[in-house]
Enzyme design. Sequence first.
Site, PDB file in Angstrom:
ATOM      1  N   ASP A 479      -3.323 -18.003   1.484  1.00 48.55           N
ATOM      2  CA  ASP A 479      -4.069 -17.522   0.323  1.00 48.55           C
ATOM      3  C   ASP A 479      -4.467 -18.692  -0.580  1.00 48.55           C
ATOM      4  OD1 ASP A 479      -5.135 -15.730  -1.493  1.00 48.55           O
ATOM      5  OD2 ASP A 479      -3.284 -14.586  -1.789  1.00 48.55           O
ATOM      6  N   ASP A 549     -10.208  -8.119  -1.887  1.00 48.79           N
ATOM      7  CA  ASP A 549      -9.077  -7.400  -2.481  1.00 48.79           C
ATOM      8  C   ASP A 549      -9.442  -5.956  -2.777  1.00 48.79           C
ATOM      9  OD1 ASP A 549      -7.118  -9.266  -2.377  1.00 48.79           O
ATOM     10  OD2 ASP A 549      -7.392 -10.008  -4.410  1.00 48.79           O
TER      11      ASP A 549
HETATM   12  C1  DGJ Z   1      -4.608 -12.320  -3.406  1.00 45.53           C
HETATM   13  C2  DGJ Z   1      -4.805 -11.714  -2.054  1.00 45.53           C
HETATM   14  O1  DGJ Z   1      -6.141 -11.460  -1.815  1.00 45.53           O
HETATM   15  C3  DGJ Z   1      -3.971 -10.437  -1.964  1.00 45.53           C
HETATM   16  O2  DGJ Z   1      -4.187  -9.811  -0.740  1.00 45.53           O
HETATM   17  C4  DGJ Z   1      -2.525 -10.788  -2.154  1.00 45.53           C
HETATM   18  O3  DGJ Z   1      -2.086 -11.587  -1.099  1.00 45.53           O
HETATM   19  C5  DGJ Z   1      -2.332 -11.500  -3.478  1.00 45.53           C
HETATM   20  N1  DGJ Z   1      -3.215 -12.611  -3.624  1.00 45.53           N
HETATM   21  C6  DGJ Z   1      -0.902 -11.969  -3.619  1.00 45.53           C
HETATM   22  O4  DGJ Z   1      -0.716 -12.719  -4.726  1.00 45.53           O
END
Ligand code: DGJ
Length: 747
Positions: A479, A549
């Site tokens: 990430d 997200d």
């Molecule tokens: C952003 C990601 O896109 C989410 O899926 C998740 O992993 C969060 N970060 C966790 O902090």
Amino acid sequence: MAIVYHEQSKTFHLYNAAVSYIFKVLPSGHLGQLYYGKAIHDRPDFDRLFETSQRSMSVCYFDDDTTYSLEHIKQEYATCGTGDMHLPALAARMPDGSRLLDLHYQGHRIAPGKPALPGLPATYVEQDSEADTLTVLLADPLAGVTVELSYTIFADDPAIARHAVIGYTGPGTLQLDRAMSLCLDLPDMDYEMVELTGAWARERHVVTRPLAFGVQAVYSLRGCSSHHFNPFLALKRPNADEFSGEVYGFSLVYSGNFLAQADVDPYHVTRVTMGIHPQNFSWTLKAGESFTTPEAVMVYSDRGLNGMSQTYHQLYRTRLARGAWRDRVRPILVNNWEATYFDFNEDKLLGLAAEAKKLGIELFVLDDGWFTNRSDDRGGLGDWEVNTQKLPGGLKGFGEKLNAMGMQFGLWIEPEMVNPGTKLWDEHPDWVLHQPGRRPQPGRHQYVLDYSNPAVVDHLFRHFEQLFDGVPLSYIKWDMNRSISDAFSCTAGPDQQGAVLHRYILGVYRLYQLLTDRFPQILFESCASGGARFDPGMLYYAPQCWTSDDTDAVERLKIQYGTSFVYPVSSMGAHVAAVPNHQVNRITSLTMRANVAAFGAFGYELDLTKLGDRGKELVASQVAFVKRHRRLLQFGTFWRLKSPFDSNEAAWMTVSPDRRQAIAADYRILQEVNVGYRRLKLAGLDPDVLYRVTPLGSGAVAAGQAEEVYGDELMQAGLVTSDGSCGENFTGEGDFISRLYLVEAVR
Ligand code: DGJ
């Protein structure tokens, strides 16, 4: 496929069955662009396509030819200051302060295959017969600048990959301020520009606008390719649609700051340039050094936008993505993020995993929050020590418990960041991007590690190598959760600061390379607050990416539709989440959610233990359906049929390479009443094959009568999709409806 050089006319013709790209060495020694488009016959010269004309106020190259002006000649890689008046491909400052550049042809070579780009992601070939590469050498001896322009044409795809290598022969040092990956002058402006635009949770929405005079551009200055614009643009003829008409796609294999622009001059010439954004970029070259730009991939289609996308899908899935997972169907996963956020312990996780296992799910992904000082998003990033209060047996113990129940183990990391209060922060303040004396700006309470410093990358590699060693890991989600500000490296000299953001991305690529080499069996998924780094550069290292997200099925229709303009279905992480949805509070059925996510790297991201019996039954049948058809869903030829940007409906389908099988999906966002009849025309089938079409209901089980219809009828007359809304006979179905159709060859 061929690359021909016609000695007498000094003309290069790159062509295959679908596309031709023609340019020549002009009398002045510059490279002139003559034609790019649908394949045409080769001829000894195409000089009739070279145009100049007398235009007042023009700067002319030859004193005795007032028509020969670089301003009005379509060029291959334009420079600034010596006659061309447009925004250039290349700009540099010489030691004497000059910015004048004038590049002339020196020679060329043509070779089978495609060389790799050092330290950069790029398309590749497995056999030399798959592509030919032309390298043209240009030079400006007074400036000490050389340029190698590289063009690879693929045998089976209407795609040409380009990049440039800028060299310096001295004296002193050269400051490179702008080095585009491609520059292309097209002879008219009768195009619409298509771009993928958005923001967090609504990435890659399709936006189309007619070309106008002047500059139209998309770009990122965020240090990542960004949620906001994707490193892609297409120019399509106004009459081109998804199925027919001319489209030129341009895609940059890069994950950092980029610029993609179309610049139309008053004579209707359209110059497309694409590359690293020149803002906040400069690169110092000493004598003998060179700079390699990222690769840009141009695709031509005369089969509309679907044709362009299918070329990108095929090329990027098979000749950009790499590694053990490139051709493998993806495990169905459950991710605990939206199920638990930071609030979990091992029992809760194992309970979720056990339920997932019962329903047929294969991989458990432990998201953010498994390490010390991480009970929310304010701390913990950087040290990467497991929190043994949450996971008493460590990662190894937890992974073994998962394996014992028959589940694979996946783990989230965010290796580019650090929080204050960690050991890393205290021990290595100079490893954080910031200018001494200036307070760096936080983003999500975290700061960015200086990946332009090789020591940082080396440290992280050693750390993760040790952390993963002996842990039964099958998957990593990498990430990256903030835009980059304060791009100043404490370890770089004054003349290196302009290079920090590019070196940062090179550092990210290096860590990916080290980790994927060291753990070749691990499936990597890239992620950046959802889809802020959904770009071709990432695909080279991680064959799939968390698309957004936003897990709402309705929002996802647009996001996945737009993403599919360039990126293959197998690369799009897509999960069924809880309702009310956590981003938009919308309630959609489990069936709708699964029918959207099925066209992606499929998974679940909700607390499965909270589903009732009917919900669990549905999930089990959805999982079984995806398992049965995932090669077709993830690797079939993807067709967009109806755009959610145009109406209340969306539709798409996937067809197997032998055209014996297909799955079509038809979505309606809001329910309607007493409206007209509906048909859905399918695409990509064999017109002469008789297909059995089975409508699938909840849980993807057969619902309704199967019928047998020839491919031509399905594509010309279409499926009849009229339902209760076509009249007053309201069936009880409300908003957010989806239907899948299984299409199988009978004979
Ligand atoms: C952003 C990601 O896109 C989410 O899926 C998740 O992993 C969060 N970060 C966790 O902090």
